[in-house]
Write a protein that holds these residues in place. Structure first.
Motif, PDB file in Angstrom:
ATOM      1  N   PHE A 255      -4.203  -4.344   5.790  1.00  0.00           N
ATOM      2  CA  PHE A 255      -3.141  -4.108   5.092  1.00  0.00           C
ATOM      3  C   PHE A 255      -3.545  -3.345   3.849  1.00  0.00           C
ATOM      4  O   PHE A 255      -2.909  -2.431   3.460  1.00  0.00           O
TER       5      PHE A 255
ATOM      6  N   PRO B  84      -7.289   2.529  12.287  1.00  0.00           N
ATOM      7  CA  PRO B  84      -7.418   3.170  13.619  1.00  0.00           C
ATOM      8  C   PRO B  84      -5.847   3.576  14.227  1.00  0.00           C
ATOM      9  O   PRO B  84      -5.469   2.726  15.157  1.00  0.00           O
TER      10      PRO B  84
ATOM     11  N   GLU C 247       1.355   5.027  18.306  1.00  0.00           N
ATOM     12  CA  GLU C 247       1.830   4.257  17.485  1.00  0.00           C
ATOM     13  C   GLU C 247       2.670   5.320  16.485  1.00  0.00           C
ATOM     14  O   GLU C 247       3.643   4.749  16.055  1.00  0.00           O
TER      15      GLU C 247
ATOM     16  N   VAL D  44      -0.044  -1.021  11.570  1.00  0.00           N
ATOM     17  CA  VAL D  44      -1.112  -1.752  11.350  1.00  0.00           C
ATOM     18  C   VAL D  44      -0.977  -3.213  12.211  1.00  0.00           C
ATOM     19  O   VAL D  44       0.099  -3.488  12.026  1.00  0.00           O
ATOM     20  N   LYS D  45      -1.992  -3.714  12.655  1.00  0.00           N
ATOM     21  CA  LYS D  45      -1.977  -4.924  13.666  1.00  0.00           C
ATOM     22  C   LYS D  45      -2.842  -5.911  13.047  1.00  0.00           C
ATOM     23  O   LYS D  45      -3.127  -6.728  13.938  1.00  0.00           O
ATOM     24  N   SER D  46      -3.341  -6.072  11.933  1.00  0.00           N
ATOM     25  CA  SER D  46      -3.987  -6.895  11.376  1.00  0.00           C
ATOM     26  C   SER D  46      -3.970  -7.083   9.844  1.00  0.00           C
ATOM     27  O   SER D  46      -4.027  -5.967   9.277  1.00  0.00           O
ATOM     28  N   GLU D  47      -3.625  -8.224   9.443  1.00  0.00           N
ATOM     29  CA  GLU D  47      -3.590  -8.541   7.897  1.00  0.00           C
ATOM     30  C   GLU D  47      -4.871  -7.807   7.220  1.00  0.00           C
ATOM     31  O   GLU D  47      -4.872  -7.436   6.114  1.00  0.00           O
TER      32      GLU D  47
ATOM     33  N   MET E 271       4.402  -2.371   9.961  1.00  0.00           N
ATOM     34  CA  MET E 271       4.618  -3.359  11.017  1.00  0.00           C
ATOM     35  C   MET E 271       4.172  -2.417  12.263  1.00  0.00           C
ATOM     36  O   MET E 271       3.761  -2.940  13.345  1.00  0.00           O
ATOM     37  N   ILE E 272       4.587  -1.204  12.060  1.00  0.00           N
ATOM     38  CA  ILE E 272       4.212  -0.296  13.571  1.00  0.00           C
ATOM     39  C   ILE E 272       2.628   0.178  13.489  1.00  0.00           C
ATOM     40  O   ILE E 272       2.096   0.009  14.469  1.00  0.00           O
TER      41      ILE E 272
END
Lengths: 399, 269
Positions: A55, A15, A20, A49-52, A46-47
């Motif tokens: 990934f 998303p 971003e 994606v906000k959750s492992e 790192m910019i």
């Protein structure tokens, strides 16, 4: 190329928002990627994606867009041709194992390796295979294809060992993937409706009682006298009963989410959770596996969890009518001489507030789903969606 | 004083983490750190402050923390009492405004590092309540009609244990880094940073035992970096002979915190 990457991210289900994306542009403008693809990979990750758990999706999108882009603009087509030796791969694999950690000293410092790589690229003028200095295949220098050196620079082709430019290909974050239809957060928001405040709890008096303070101050002849009271705490107690029968298996992820949401909602006074198979009989199981012996008496639950507990039953109510009404019970556990229907009636008599959540509830009455219809008439039944859950919470809180 | 973050003597960070911190500083966005417990999320902020030579302000989040607590508190009760006894300056409300941790960071004369620790402990709405303040780096005190604006944007580091999901709007404004569990090479470096004179054999045996325990699937709470460091300290103080470590697993309680896990591991050895 970058717009394509944005599309690829979204196509893989990431998303990524425009804000971003603009942040990433800003970062690139500031030169934070330092013209290195690896740095760009981490920067973008790192910019964007906000959750492992995301990934892995990102890795796939990245691979799709930038596969083979490593150093492409720096390497001449001629050199790539020399390196294209896929038929030697098998042979190389054996050889490489022997060469691993031998030969030229280990190259760990990337910058140094890259430096040397560029230097040697300038100097090289012919094809080299199996050597230990020039860029070629099957060698043990830090550069080239199919080689066995750890920590080197790979030039095109497939990765022999993970150490050379292998962050993306390794799909290291696959295990973190977590595809969820319903957001855990939405569930948690629904559970917040279950609040009923009570001041009768054993906590220190930390809130200012304004009415009491005014009263005491007046009594005190106008001299201030502060009165404190106990903070209001949620007094809602919750009893969850999960159907763990065979027909519920397709919904196990949804069940899990619901379960997590309840446990993460730490505002309840108490939460108890038991499992059953198809319908409630004289035993409730402690684990979803519903193993014989690992249970408590349903009557023990009635005795120990008072009628103020709000009960949420989660199940598909999918059983043959004879299974619901037969007093020989189901095949799994004891039934105490009562049919499932009678046990459900006992449950209804004991607890003031009960709702039934059904993940595959029929949109309207269906004559062939006799058990579902009967249970739906006995207990308020809602479909297990965010909306259904909200309606169910309302019923639970109604006075 | 430096303007880039580097590993410190006591804190060894991976290349990606260093980049993450520096990108967050360059883009002036909060850095959100996730990772297994004990991988040094909180330590990171200390290391950043130390490396850059800046003051560290820690805002520990608890389940009862409200966003307002971080901005300011108006101590009305103190003012009431003071009014009763005719203290001087009661008419000056500013005397009774106490800045919270975020307010303190904004109001500081020089740039500081602000750690918002374990943000997921708070109420679900908590991160949303801070969006404006973290974006604009300012807030308004109604009682005194004063706007507190950051003189120097603080470097904001936020840690989360993923106990709760964070709202999307909040996440979009952050730079995100997930601290991977260190591999053996990095772990060795970390341990050496803490024990420069560690005995080689002891280090090797303890690390081997540690990674073996971590590899058991049925261990529920996997030990992490901080537990390994405590364990090595215990082994050193206890004067344990290195060759007996893997066989006997002394001081196992230091790395495993659950009874079931202790039993599982004892059973396997």
């Amino acid at each position: 190329m970058f717009a394509k990457f944005f599309d690829a991210c979204r196509a893989k289900g990431l998303p990524v928002a425009l804000s971003e994306w603009l942040t990433l542009q800003e970062a690139l403008d500031q030169g934070l990627a330092k013209n290195s693809l690896t740095r760009f990979y981490y920067l973008a990750r790192m910019i964007l994606v906000k959750s492992e758990t995301q990934f892995d999706k990102f890795d796939q999108a990245f691979e799709e867009c930038f596969k083979g882009a490593a150093f492409e603009d720096e390497i001449s087509a001629q050199m790539l041709e020399w390196l294209d030796k896929s038929e030697m791969e098998e042979l190389a694999r054996e050889d490489a194992r022997r060469y691993l950690n031998e030969g030229e000293e280990l190259q760990i410092d990337r910058r140094e390796v890259e430096e040397k790589f560029r230097q040697r690229m300038r100097d090289q003028d012919s094809e080299h295979n199996g050597g230990s200095f020039w860029i070629g295949t099957m060698g043990k220098t830090s550069f080239g294809n199919l080689g066995g050196n750890v920590g080197g620079v790979r030039v095109g082709g497939k990765t022999g060992y993970q150490s050379a430019f292998a962050v993306v290909g390794a799909r290291k974050y696959r295990d973190f993937r977590d595809d969820r239809v319903l957001d855990n957060r939405q569930f948690q928001m629904a559970f917040r409706r279950l609040r009923q405040f009570s001041a009768k709890l054993d906590v220190p008096k930390t809130d200012l009682d304004i009415g009491g303070t005014v009263h005491k101050t007046c009594e005190n002849g106008g001299f201030l006298q502060i009165v404190m009271e106990k903070p209001r705490k949620n007094a809602v107690k919750l009893l969850l009963l999960f159907d763990s029968g065979g027909t519920m298996i397709p919904y196990s992820a949804l069940m899990n989410d619901l379960f997590q949401a309840v446990h993460k909602s730490n505002h309840f006074k108490d939460v108890k959770c038991y499992y059953f198979h198809n319908c409630i009989y004289s035993k409730l199981y402690k684990t979803p596996e519903c193993e014989n012996g690992d249970w408590v008496d349903t009557e023990w639950v009635f005795r120990n969890l008072d009628s103020d507990y709000k009960v949420i039953v989660v199940g598909d109510a999918a059983m043959a009518p004879e299974e619901l009404y037969s007093d020989t019970g189901n095949y799994r556990g004891p039934n105490g001489g009562l049919s499932g229907w009678e046990w459900l009636n006992l449950l209804k008599r004991h607890y003031k507030k009960i709702v039934w959540l059904n993940p595959k509830m029929a949109p309207k009455r269906m004559p062939w789903r006799e058990a579902e219809t009967a249970i739906g008439d006995l207990l308020p039944m809602f479909k297990l969606t965010v909306e259904g859950l909200n309606q169910a919470m309302e019923v639970l809180m109604r006075r | 004083m430096k303007d880039r973050f580097e590993s410190t003597k006591k804190y060894i960070a991976s290349r990606e983490l260093l980049d993450g911190v520096n990108v967050a500083i360059a883009l002036q966005k909060p850095l959100l750190i996730k990772g297994e417990p004990g991988t040094g999320k909180t330590m990171l902020a200390k290391a950043v402050a130390q490396s850059l030579g800046k003051r560290l302000i820690v805002w520990n989040i608890k389940s009862t923390t409200k966003a307002q607590d971080g901005l300011y508190l108006y101590d009305t009760i103190q003012r009431l009492y003071d009014g009763q006894f005719g203290e001087e300056g009661v008419d000056d409300i500013a005397r009774y405004i106490r800045l919270g941790k975020l307010g303190e960071a904004f109001d500081s004369e020089e740039q500081v590092v602000l750690l918002i620790d374990e943000i997921d402990k708070a109420d679900l709405e908590f991160p949303n309540d801070l969006l404006w303040e973290l974006d604009q780096m300012e807030f308004y005190i109604h009682e005194t009609k004063r706007t507190v604006k950051a003189k120097h944007r603080p470097i904001v580091i936020i840690t989360s244990n993923a106990e709760k999901e964070l709202p999307d709007a909040f996440l979009r404004r952050c730079i995100f880094h997930y601290i991977d569990f260190p591999d053996e090479g990095l772990m060795e470096e970390i341990v050496r940073a803490h024990f420069p004179n560690v005995e080689e054999k002891l280090l090797k045996e303890a690390m081997a035992a540690f990674y073996e325990i971590r590899s058991y699937r049925d261990v529920r709470k996997k030990p992490s970096t901080s537990e390994l460091i405590d364990w090595i300290r215990a082994l050193q103080i206890g004067g344990i002979a290195p060759e007996t470590i893997r066989g006997n697993l002394p001081f196992l309680g230091v790395i495993l915190k659950k009874d079931e896990d202790l039993e599982t591991v004892r059973h396997k050895v």
